[in-house]
Design an enzyme around this catalytic site. Structure first.
Site, PDB file in Angstrom:
ATOM      1  N   ALA A   8      39.242  -5.782  72.250  1.00 28.49           N
ATOM      2  CA  ALA A   8      39.612  -4.415  72.617  1.00 28.49           C
ATOM      3  C   ALA A   8      40.985  -4.461  73.252  1.00 28.49           C
ATOM      4  CB  ALA A   8      38.590  -3.813  73.579  1.00 28.49           C
ATOM      5  N   GLY A   9      41.878  -5.195  72.589  1.00 32.56           N
ATOM      6  CA  GLY A   9      43.235  -5.347  73.091  1.00 32.56           C
ATOM      7  C   GLY A   9      44.170  -4.308  72.535  1.00 32.56           C
ATOM      8  N   GLY A  12      43.213  -3.623  68.425  1.00 32.64           N
ATOM      9  CA  GLY A  12      41.817  -3.250  68.269  1.00 32.64           C
ATOM     10  C   GLY A  12      41.392  -2.132  69.196  1.00 32.64           C
ATOM     11  N   LYS A 185      55.482  -6.298  54.951  1.00 30.46           N
ATOM     12  CA  LYS A 185      55.334  -6.372  56.405  1.00 30.46           C
ATOM     13  C   LYS A 185      55.666  -7.773  56.899  1.00 30.46           C
ATOM     14  CE  LYS A 185      54.134  -5.459  60.672  1.00 30.46           C
ATOM     15  NZ  LYS A 185      52.745  -5.226  61.105  1.00 30.46           N
ATOM     16  N   GLU A 269      52.643 -16.786  68.010  1.00 32.37           N
ATOM     17  CA  GLU A 269      52.174 -16.927  66.631  1.00 32.37           C
ATOM     18  C   GLU A 269      53.274 -17.436  65.690  1.00 32.37           C
ATOM     19  OE1 GLU A 269      48.890 -13.791  65.400  1.00 32.37           O
ATOM     20  OE2 GLU A 269      50.633 -12.785  66.215  1.00 32.37           O
TER      21      GLU A 269
END
Length: 307
Positions: A8-9, A12, A185, A269
């Protein structure tokens, strides 16, 4: 349609709140600490001058007992393995999995574990961040999310998700052309992350330097050359958007990777977004020295944070 969202970051939480407020059946798979915050305060999103709040139904890893219709995967690429184990009990015969990750390497892993026919493609264009108080800050003027089967075939889950998003302010589209969108993207975020992270500044700040514009042109050309050599040349609207976003002298935009650096994130990342693109480019015979410099810079950051 029952929807499970991993985490729930920033991503999300934002999309989950929008769907939940519109009446969708949404559950968040979260860690205990996040579950406590959500139980106490609910999901809170600061967006476009509004403060949106909604209760969040949560479940912890190990508590999943039955499959969901759609599982949103919004983790960082370096958490993919643990995320897969967490969501595995929620994947049934008719479950669709929607990963919202940049790059392409995650599809190899997800396809091998769950089957390519159930793994959708997903792309979002939005700037969000999870604040220290547990709230989510939506800082871009709009947001767009695209999703669909990678073979272009109809997907009942994609159709139902688009219908659910239609009751929100989110610009959401189920598309049979998700694969070109994924590569576009990736090109955009690799160039943008490489540029703003290497230069440690926003696009507008980079444009004020003596060599910033030339560096920007170089990294865009390198990225476009790689994806084109790999058989996925971006369509003209995507090329135009990349140029607009990365050369606007008034822009305050910077990639989330650069923002992560500013917040002393424990890990970036870089391998999934830039390193993998460089490896594929090298195999296709494309050299990308500016992107390679950015990659080395970010690898050093990860190494130092890891001690």
């Amino acid at each position: 349609m029952r929807i499970l969202i991993l985490g729930a970051g920033a991503i999300g939480g934002y999309y989950g709140l929008q769907l939940a407020k519109a009446g969708a059946d949404v559950t968040f798979l979260v860690r205990p600490k996040r579950a406590e915050i959500l139980a106490r305060e609910g999901l809170v999103v600061h967006s476009r001058g509004e403060v949106l709040q909604h209760e969040a139904r949560t479940v912890l890893a190990g508590e999943l007992r039955e499959p969901y219709d759609l599982v949103f995967l919004t983790c960082k690429a370096f958490d993919l393995d643990s995320a897969i184990e967490a969501i595995a009990p929620a994947i049934g015969e008719s479950t669709a999995l929607l990963p919202i990750l940049n790059g392409m390497a995650h599809f190899d892993v997800l396809d091998a574990r769950f089957g390519a026919e159930r793994v959708l493609g997903g792309v979002c264009y939005i700037a969000t961040m999870l604040a220290a108080d547990g709230g989510i800050r939506h800082t871009s003027p709009s947001d767009t999310i695209l999703f669909g089967r990678r073979d272009g075939a109809p997907s009942p889950q994609s159709t139902q998700l688009a219908e659910a998003f239609a009751r929100t302010k989110v610009n959401a589209t189920a598309t049979p052309e998700i694969v070109p969108a994924l590569w576009e993207k990736w090109a955009m975020i690799a160039a943008g992350a490489g540029l703003t992270s290497l230069m440690r500044g926003t696009v507008g700040e980079i444009m004020t330097t003596s060599t910033g514009p030339a560096t920007t042109e170089g990294i865009m050309a390198e990225t476009l050359a790689i994806v084109s050599a790999l058989g996925h040349p971006p369509r003209q609207p995507a090329r135009d958007q990349m140029r607009k976003q990365l050369t606007d002298p008034a822009s305050r935009w910077a990639a989330s990777m650069m923002r992560d650096i500013e917040q002393n994130a424990p890990r970036l990342e870089v391998d999934h977004i830039i390193g993998d693109l460089l490896r594929r480019g090298a195999e296709a015979g494309v050299q990308a020295p500016i992107l390679a410099a950015a990659n080395a810079h970010l690898q050093l950051y990860n190494a130092r944070r890891a001690g």
